[in-house]
Design an enzyme around this catalytic site. Sequence first.
Site, mmCIF file in Angstrom:
data_model
loop_
_atom_site.group_PDB
_atom_site.id
_atom_site.type_symbol
_atom_site.label_atom_id
_atom_site.label_comp_id
_atom_site.label_asym_id
_atom_site.label_seq_id
_atom_site.Cartn_x
_atom_site.Cartn_y
_atom_site.Cartn_z
ATOM 1 N N TYR A 280 19.599 -23.121 12.172
ATOM 2 C CA TYR A 280 18.877 -24.222 12.823
ATOM 3 C C TYR A 280 18.744 -23.636 14.242
ATOM 4 O O TYR A 280 19.597 -23.238 14.833
ATOM 5 C CB TYR A 280 19.232 -25.468 12.701
ATOM 6 C CG TYR A 280 18.431 -26.346 13.389
ATOM 7 C CD1 TYR A 280 17.520 -27.181 12.957
ATOM 8 C CD2 TYR A 280 18.758 -26.892 14.979
ATOM 9 C CE1 TYR A 280 16.640 -27.741 13.718
ATOM 10 C CE2 TYR A 280 18.078 -27.536 15.582
ATOM 11 C CZ TYR A 280 17.043 -28.286 15.023
ATOM 12 O OH TYR A 280 16.252 -29.162 15.753
ATOM 13 N N TRP B 133 15.855 -23.294 18.331
ATOM 14 C CA TRP B 133 14.480 -23.330 18.502
ATOM 15 C C TRP B 133 14.037 -21.752 18.838
ATOM 16 O O TRP B 133 12.726 -21.589 18.977
ATOM 17 C CB TRP B 133 14.255 -23.997 19.858
ATOM 18 C CG TRP B 133 14.013 -25.502 19.704
ATOM 19 C CD1 TRP B 133 14.514 -26.310 18.713
ATOM 20 C CD2 TRP B 133 12.637 -25.818 20.065
ATOM 21 N NE1 TRP B 133 13.758 -27.478 18.969
ATOM 22 C CE2 TRP B 133 12.934 -27.415 19.619
ATOM 23 C CE3 TRP B 133 11.776 -25.537 21.316
ATOM 24 C CZ2 TRP B 133 11.721 -28.260 20.062
ATOM 25 C CZ3 TRP B 133 10.760 -26.491 21.265
ATOM 26 C CH2 TRP B 133 10.667 -27.613 20.549
HETATM 27 N N1 LIG Z 1 24.798 -33.667 22.255
HETATM 28 C C1 LIG Z 1 23.642 -33.717 22.041
HETATM 29 N N2 LIG Z 1 23.293 -32.378 21.149
HETATM 30 C C2 LIG Z 1 22.266 -32.177 20.938
HETATM 31 C C3 LIG Z 1 21.178 -33.178 21.475
HETATM 32 C C4 LIG Z 1 21.338 -34.364 22.276
HETATM 33 O O1 LIG Z 1 20.242 -34.918 22.459
HETATM 34 N N3 LIG Z 1 22.673 -34.313 22.401
HETATM 35 N N4 LIG Z 1 19.797 -32.694 21.157
HETATM 36 C C5 LIG Z 1 20.024 -31.781 19.695
HETATM 37 C C6 LIG Z 1 18.378 -31.130 19.625
HETATM 38 S S1 LIG Z 1 17.001 -32.489 19.708
HETATM 39 C C7 LIG Z 1 18.092 -29.987 19.235
HETATM 40 S S2 LIG Z 1 16.605 -29.574 18.897
HETATM 41 C C8 LIG Z 1 19.450 -28.954 19.392
HETATM 42 C C9 LIG Z 1 18.721 -27.569 19.805
HETATM 43 O O2 LIG Z 1 19.705 -26.503 19.610
HETATM 44 P P1 LIG Z 1 19.281 -24.999 19.514
HETATM 45 O O3 LIG Z 1 17.797 -24.950 18.849
HETATM 46 O O4 LIG Z 1 20.413 -24.415 18.874
HETATM 47 O O5 LIG Z 1 19.263 -24.771 20.924
HETATM 48 P P2 LIG Z 1 18.628 -23.311 21.879
HETATM 49 O O6 LIG Z 1 19.526 -23.343 23.164
HETATM 50 O O7 LIG Z 1 17.216 -23.352 21.930
HETATM 51 O O8 LIG Z 1 19.170 -22.114 20.764
HETATM 52 C C10 LIG Z 1 18.269 -21.227 20.806
HETATM 53 C C11 LIG Z 1 19.108 -19.934 20.593
HETATM 54 O O9 LIG Z 1 18.032 -18.751 19.998
HETATM 55 C C12 LIG Z 1 18.319 -17.738 21.195
HETATM 56 N N5 LIG Z 1 17.042 -16.903 20.749
HETATM 57 C C13 LIG Z 1 15.875 -17.031 21.536
HETATM 58 N N6 LIG Z 1 14.989 -16.213 21.235
HETATM 59 C C14 LIG Z 1 15.494 -15.353 20.009
HETATM 60 C C15 LIG Z 1 14.946 -14.587 19.392
HETATM 61 O O10 LIG Z 1 14.031 -14.212 19.261
HETATM 62 N N7 LIG Z 1 15.761 -14.042 18.278
HETATM 63 C C16 LIG Z 1 17.344 -14.454 18.132
HETATM 64 N N8 LIG Z 1 17.999 -13.941 17.085
HETATM 65 N N9 LIG Z 1 17.781 -15.452 19.045
HETATM 66 C C17 LIG Z 1 16.891 -15.827 19.990
HETATM 67 C C18 LIG Z 1 18.489 -18.141 22.317
HETATM 68 O O11 LIG Z 1 19.327 -17.267 22.969
HETATM 69 C C19 LIG Z 1 19.508 -19.272 22.101
HETATM 70 O O12 LIG Z 1 20.802 -19.074 21.930
HETATM 71 O O13 LIG Z 1 20.268 -29.507 20.179
HETATM 72 C C20 LIG Z 1 21.008 -30.701 19.735
HETATM 73 N N10 LIG Z 1 22.128 -31.146 20.306
HETATM 74 N N1 LIG Z 2 13.300 -29.840 29.781
HETATM 75 C C1 LIG Z 2 13.653 -30.035 28.202
HETATM 76 N N2 LIG Z 2 12.787 -30.954 27.681
HETATM 77 C C2 LIG Z 2 13.031 -30.869 26.224
HETATM 78 C C3 LIG Z 2 14.164 -30.264 25.466
HETATM 79 C C4 LIG Z 2 15.066 -29.601 26.398
HETATM 80 O O1 LIG Z 2 16.124 -28.983 26.037
HETATM 81 N N3 LIG Z 2 14.865 -29.483 27.676
HETATM 82 N N4 LIG Z 2 14.386 -30.442 24.196
HETATM 83 C C5 LIG Z 2 13.329 -30.675 23.620
HETATM 84 C C6 LIG Z 2 13.678 -31.230 22.097
HETATM 85 S S1 LIG Z 2 14.111 -30.082 20.985
HETATM 86 C C7 LIG Z 2 13.713 -32.671 21.713
HETATM 87 S S2 LIG Z 2 14.113 -33.034 20.025
HETATM 88 C C8 LIG Z 2 13.268 -33.749 22.612
HETATM 89 C C9 LIG Z 2 14.099 -34.882 22.687
HETATM 90 O O2 LIG Z 2 13.634 -35.778 23.040
HETATM 91 P P1 LIG Z 2 14.400 -37.037 23.163
HETATM 92 O O3 LIG Z 2 15.392 -37.439 22.425
HETATM 93 O O4 LIG Z 2 13.639 -38.326 23.621
HETATM 94 O O5 LIG Z 2 14.997 -36.831 24.939
HETATM 95 P P2 LIG Z 2 16.421 -37.052 25.454
HETATM 96 O O6 LIG Z 2 16.114 -36.673 26.928
HETATM 97 O O7 LIG Z 2 17.581 -36.704 24.922
HETATM 98 O O8 LIG Z 2 16.499 -38.754 25.650
HETATM 99 C C10 LIG Z 2 15.392 -39.385 26.283
HETATM 100 C C11 LIG Z 2 16.168 -40.348 26.944
HETATM 101 O O9 LIG Z 2 16.381 -41.421 26.049
HETATM 102 C C12 LIG Z 2 17.544 -42.322 27.160
HETATM 103 N N5 LIG Z 2 18.365 -42.985 26.097
HETATM 104 C C13 LIG Z 2 19.506 -42.634 25.576
HETATM 105 N N6 LIG Z 2 19.868 -43.460 24.530
HETATM 106 C C14 LIG Z 2 19.214 -44.298 24.652
HETATM 107 C C15 LIG Z 2 19.146 -45.836 24.044
HETATM 108 O O10 LIG Z 2 20.194 -46.086 23.217
HETATM 109 N N7 LIG Z 2 18.120 -46.525 24.259
HETATM 110 C C16 LIG Z 2 17.217 -46.253 25.103
HETATM 111 N N8 LIG Z 2 16.267 -47.063 25.298
HETATM 112 N N9 LIG Z 2 17.165 -45.017 25.870
HETATM 113 C C17 LIG Z 2 18.145 -44.275 25.746
HETATM 114 C C18 LIG Z 2 17.953 -41.409 27.803
HETATM 115 O O11 LIG Z 2 18.045 -42.081 29.143
HETATM 116 C C19 LIG Z 2 17.332 -40.001 27.735
HETATM 117 O O12 LIG Z 2 16.794 -39.664 29.239
HETATM 118 O O13 LIG Z 2 13.157 -33.137 23.810
HETATM 119 C C20 LIG Z 2 12.520 -31.952 24.196
HETATM 120 N N10 LIG Z 2 12.185 -31.668 25.615
HETATM 121 MO MO LIG Z 3 15.187 -31.258 19.334
#
Ligand SMILES: Nc1nc2c(c(=O)[nH]1)N[C@H]1C(S)=C(S)[C@@H](COP(=O)(O)OP(=O)(O)OC[C@H]3O[C@@H](n4cnc5c(=O)[nH]c(N)nc54)[C@H](O)[C@@H]3O)O[C@H]1N2
Ligand SMILES: Nc1nc2c(c(=O)[nH]1)N[C@H]1C(S)=C(S)[C@@H](COP(=O)(O)OP(=O)(O)OC[C@H]3O[C@@H](n4cnc5c(=O)[nH]c(N)nc54)[C@H](O)[C@@H]3O)O[C@H]1N2
Ligand SMILES: [Mo]
Length: 761
Positions: free
Chosen positions: A110, A112
């Site tokens: 998993y 991005w």
């Molecule tokens: N506590 C907490 N944890 C969270 C979240 C949260 O809200 N709170 N959010 C979650 C969510 S929504 C998501 S989507 C995940 C994201 O988690 P990930 O998608 O695992 O995060 P990234 O940092 O985007 O990891 C992508 C990796 O791919 C590598 N990469 C980039 N390009 C390439 C390529 O071409 N080839 C290879 N082999 N590698 C490459 C980058 O260097 C990076 O290390 O995190 C989750 N974790």
């Molecule tokens: N710059 C940047 N943008 C991103 C990403 C990133 O890594 N960097 N990741 C992308 C990805 S993979 C995803 S999945 C999306 C995730 O999208 P989201 O999950 O919506 O994004 P977050 O910033 O984790 O959370 C949004 C806000 O929800 C609020 N929140 C937290 N807990 C609660 C709650 O219990 N109730 C309410 N009402 N609000 C709450 C927090 O204040 C937080 O800032 O973002 C995407 N956009």
């Molecule tokens: Mo995500």
Amino acid sequence: MDDGFKPHSSHWGVFSARWQNDALEVRNHAGDPDPNLIVQNFPAALRHPARIAKPMIRRGWLEQGAGPSARRGRDSFVEVTWDQALDLLAGELQRVKDSHGPGAIFGGSYGWASAGRFHHAQSQVHRFLNLTMGGYVRSVNSYSAGASSVIVPHILGNYHGLTMHNVTWEQVAEHSEIVLAFGGMALKNSMIAGGGISQHVEKGAMQKAAERGCAFLLVGPLRQDLPQEATAEWISAIPGTDTALMLALVHTLVSEGLQDQAFIDRYCEGWPVFQDYLLGVSDGQPKDAAWAAPITGLPAGEITALARRLHGKRVLVTVAHSLQRAEHGEQPVWMGAVLAAVLGQIGLPGGGYGYAMGAIGYYGRRNNAVSSPTLSQGRNGVADFIPVARIADMLLNPGGQYRYDGETRTYPDIRMIYWAGGNPFHHHQDLNRLRRAFAQVDTVVVHELAWTATARQADIVLPVTMTLEREDIGYSANDPLMVAMHKIVEPFGEARDDYAIFAGLAQRLGSGERFTEGRDAREWLAHLYDRTRKSLEMQDLPAPRFDEFWDAGSLTLPQQPDDGGFLRAFRDDPVAHPLKTPSGRIEIFSARIAGFEEPDCPGHPTWLPPVDVPRPGASLFLVANQPATRLHSQLDFGGHSAEAKRRGREVASMHPEDAARRGISDGDIIRLFNERGACLAALRVTTDVRPGVVQLPTGAWYDPDDPEDENPLCVHGNPNVLTRDVGTSALAQGCTGQLTAVEVEKFDGNLPPIRAFLPPS
Ligand SMILES: Nc1nc2c(c(=O)[nH]1)N[C@H]1C(S)=C(S)[C@@H](COP(=O)(O)OP(=O)(O)OC[C@H]3O[C@@H](n4cnc5c(=O)[nH]c(N)nc54)[C@H](O)[C@@H]3O)O[C@H]1N2
Ligand SMILES: Nc1nc2c(c(=O)[nH]1)N[C@H]1C(S)=C(S)[C@@H](COP(=O)(O)OP(=O)(O)OC[C@H]3O[C@@H](n4cnc5c(=O)[nH]c(N)nc54)[C@H](O)[C@@H]3O)O[C@H]1N2
Ligand SMILES: [Mo]
């Protein structure tokens, strides 16, 4: 392109770049109304010492061979040649296949990765494992939408349509009168769109709507979750209590006769059962404003006034992904749909239910009207899968049973982990537990461009190119610009493309031709492009040849009309366009879910108090949300991400009252801790955070002070040493990383150095 700048694309936007005098310059796409600075992470990252230059093998694995090992993440690495690395790895793949079968390989991988459609690491690794190994254990769903992607099909029938083809930003600008945004719609989040994005439209749309008189109401712990342009009113409720607030809003509407009963009767299933719960007939507790007030921390009068204000208006209810990345995350998603149904606005322009709108830049858009360039992944011969966030459970309990979406399932016995394009030691919860889980398997393989925490936990580390070091096609199904991603600079060190690595392995495993189909990377691009070209041709639209597209640098694609999608069609004619639910209607009560008999996910939206809440010894809510200065952990060592840190640490924000109570002030280094772990961060004190909450974004690289420790202090500020590794419920088993309870104190010790960006020994 005469000035040497060539087009490229990333998840954070289309841009152009030039490599000159050993320096990289990047420029945002000229046509983007609201470009962002995340692209500025590239210049310092490109040749940073954190990049991996050569194939590396963990010493213990090299000397003692494959097998479970607690030395992962603690051992040193040995540099090897590509031939040595690929020969050893091909041998190990063959051994695992012969002695355990492909069902012993976890290839979920998993993450991005990068934006291009060909060098898309997940597509490459899945295709490789399918074609050469006969398959792998995969993961389903995402960390983004673990709970919602399972519950929404039961209640609305179509998760993809709800997020990708529903209310658009154009409709918000024109039609919405009230946008009630649970979790907000922060511009920091919509900067990002998987596959690339040429126009960030959210700010402009919110500004236009606000100027027209639309009211934006933000429910959430952080004031910044809606932009200034929205001139929002901030309803600062206690985190994790949105379901209770929504119930009380609906209770007020119903008890004052303000619900849209005609809509409910025509379009919804199971209202009477839910109403009995709402009014307290079934459990003796009416879910009224007085009940919700102490739960949510909002005065009852404010809740009833809000409910009355919603009546009779074109209301859009949005629910951010974050609400469901928490205990019982299914409930606010379900209850948000019920609130929108009770208001009778579902299917109207700019009204109804906009789940996840604003969370990512590709939501709230029109869809392209062409076939996408996609790499075929072949067929996976292994049927087994896990819900993505159950990885540590799987590794720690082979043969163990768990519930998922109404089934009882068994965890497979995994011997090998293969990861390309993701960073589980960033994204997973309770990282110290994940370390123990990774110690269980025989071999961990990671393709990475930099020494991430995941690469450090691996046995075999293969260096890959960064997107700027290769050619690709940038494409997202909701953005009209297809981009010819030109190569800007030669690969770093000995880094190879994921494709080239897999081709080398496939050849050693006797499947070279099957994997490559005889094409080099450029020929694959032309092949993928051809699918889109043919689809243009069939619509009698200009369909440039691949070389014409490549030279032009981009191609603008036709898009579908803004027609409201399946919910509009359902509203217009529920008989001709029923929902894909058992009843064909919106399931306010789901007999199917009720039949699963999960105590933690009953048959209608229910307030289920979370257990991981502030308590003595962990008296604050930690909000671990998405970072503003990067995408997840990617290029955390880049300039824009580094600049926002203080003394090299990630910044945590808290209210002045909470800081004063702990005797800490702005700029102090603090220690955040609970029973699972601890990390350092730099403190920012601000009234933009609700009292009782400390916010620390994800993505600062896990940096254990002493890796030999069982639960080392992360000196950099990765919140996932603190978060809890449990599923949302037995229904969806989604990630619950957004919220946990922590304590905070001043850190008075000698400040340990940041070593996350130095290569390991
Ligand atoms: N506590 C907490 N944890 C969270 C979240 C949260 O809200 N709170 N959010 C979650 C969510 S929504 C998501 S989507 C995940 C994201 O988690 P990930 O998608 O695992 O995060 P990234 O940092 O985007 O990891 C992508 C990796 O791919 C590598 N990469 C980039 N390009 C390439 C390529 O071409 N080839 C290879 N082999 N590698 C490459 C980058 O260097 C990076 O290390 O995190 C989750 N974790
Ligand atoms: N710059 C940047 N943008 C991103 C990403 C990133 O890594 N960097 N990741 C992308 C990805 S993979 C995803 S999945 C999306 C995730 O999208 P989201 O999950 O919506 O994004 P977050 O910033 O984790 O959370 C949004 C806000 O929800 C609020 N929140 C937290 N807990 C609660 C709650 O219990 N109730 C309410 N009402 N609000 C709450 C927090 O204040 C937080 O800032 O973002 C995407 N956009
Ligand atoms: Mo995500």
